[in-house]
Design a protein around this motif. Structure first.
Motif, short mmCIF file in Angstrom:
data_model
loop_
_atom_site.label_atom_id
_atom_site.label_comp_id
_atom_site.label_asym_id
_atom_site.label_seq_id
_atom_site.Cartn_x
_atom_site.Cartn_y
_atom_site.Cartn_z
N GLU A 243 -3.16 13.53 72.75
CA GLU A 243 -3.26 14.65 73.56
C GLU A 243 -1.72 14.68 74.16
O GLU A 243 -1.55 15.41 75.33
CB GLU A 243 -4.11 14.61 74.44
N LYS A 270 -9.41 14.05 72.09
CA LYS A 270 -9.92 15.39 72.87
C LYS A 270 -11.39 15.39 72.76
O LYS A 270 -11.91 15.96 73.78
CB LYS A 270 -9.27 16.73 72.63
N ARG A 282 -4.62 13.41 80.68
CA ARG A 282 -5.54 12.93 79.56
C ARG A 282 -4.21 12.61 78.51
O ARG A 282 -4.53 11.53 77.85
CB ARG A 282 -6.22 13.80 78.92
N SER A 286 -4.21 8.94 76.28
CA SER A 286 -4.78 9.33 75.09
C SER A 286 -4.75 8.13 74.25
O SER A 286 -5.56 7.85 73.15
CB SER A 286 -4.50 10.81 74.50
#
Length: 320
Positions: A243, A270, A282, A286
């Protein structure tokens, strides 16, 4: 030896369907050739290119042929003229060919209905740019290579002239660097010398070399000038999607994959819920999520491979 003419755009599409492998050769996005082979061909025995130590069972002078066994009960047709250059691992008498002789042969034609396979004593080892031919000692060059380059090849390969084998330079060498062609010739020569040395110590009916499936051979023989893509629809592909700022590129790949491949897996961070983490952060973490997922995959792979992934098999284990 490079051709400066505009290259034709070529592509190869390989598709597995209904226990068959279909190979499509495209030129300028138009299908030029179609080849079909059984997908279980790797299990097929006695195919073109296989090399065996065979035994002479019968000689039929009036048709100029002999019948050899490459395995117990598997008879093959053999032209008596091929005996002149054959490599014998065990010789019975002084005649060119005698019942009981053992020699190295290669399947040149597969069995068709009631016809037995055909074998020859003139062994050929094929590379992308060249073919080494046992028995035929001439040095030849494809007629599709320009006359000027043919003469250059013949002159520069004179050092390979000998009384055991010859060389044929294939069309694929037209736009290849001479050094690349020479490297392959050296590899073919080493394979040839090893094959004969290995054969001398092997018992009758030994398979010295198994040919690859025909669709692999088709790909190997494809003329690569202007080749843009080689697409195999069942090649396993794993796409890792994070992400961060690289996500748009990963999304492009995700959209493209279904068009060319039917065996892909997408791991997208995600799809994992991260309680308490704001969407804006995020992308920053990630990679940690992906690391956690990969640890689960690695644990399965260690069980499947019976080998801890923390121990390298090749990387930094030896010079190469």
């Amino acid at each position: 030896m490079r051709n400066e003419k505009k290259q034709m755009k070529r592509k190869v599409l390989i598709e597995k369907k209904e226990n068959h492998v279909w190979t499509f050769f495209l030129e300028e996005d138009q299908i030029a050739e179609i080849h079909c082979a059984k997908s279980d061909e790797q299990e097929k025995v006695h195919q073109i290119g296989d090399i065996y130590v065979a035994k002479v069972q019968n000689i039929v002078q009036n048709i100029g042929a002999a019948f050899l066994e490459i395995e117990p009960g598997v008879n093959c047709y053999f032209d008596l003229r091929d005996a002149q250059n054959a490599f014998f691992t065990h010789k019975i008498g002084k005649k060119p060919l005698c019942i009981g002789d053992e020699l190295v042969v290669q399947i040149s034609r597969e069995a068709v209905k009631t016809k037995v396979p055909t074998v020859t004593g003139n062994i050929s080892l094929t590379g992308r740019y060249a073919v080494l031919t046992h028995g035929n000692t001439r040095i030849g060059v494809s007629s599709k290579i320009s006359k000027k380059d043919r003469e250059v090849y013949k002159e520069r390969l004179q050092e390979y002239q000998n009384d055991q084998y010859g060389l044929i330079i294939r069309t694929n060498a037209k736009d290849a660097a001479f050094e690349d062609v020479l490297t392959e010739i050296e590899q073919l020569k080493a394979e040839y010398e090893h094959l004969l040395k290995y054969a001398a110590s092997r018992v009758c009916f030994s398979c010295l070399k198994s040919a690859p499936p025909s669709y692999i051979t088709d790909l190997k023989n494809a003329y690569m000038d202007g080749m843009q893509e080689i697409i195999v629809d069942d090649t396993p592909v794993t796409l890792f999607m994070g992400e961060d700022e690289q996500r748009p590129l990963a999304e492009r790949v995700a959209r493209f994959l279904p068009r060319v491949n039917g065996n892909y897996t997408i791991i997208d961070t995600k799809e994992f819920e991260l309680k308490g983490i704001s969407p804006e952060y995020r992308g920053t973490i990630s990679h940690l999520v992906m690391h956690g997922v990969n640890n689960r995959v690695d644990a399965y792979m260690e069980l499947f491979l019976r080998h801890p992934l923390s121990i390298r098999r090749y990387y930094r284990q030896f010079e190469y």
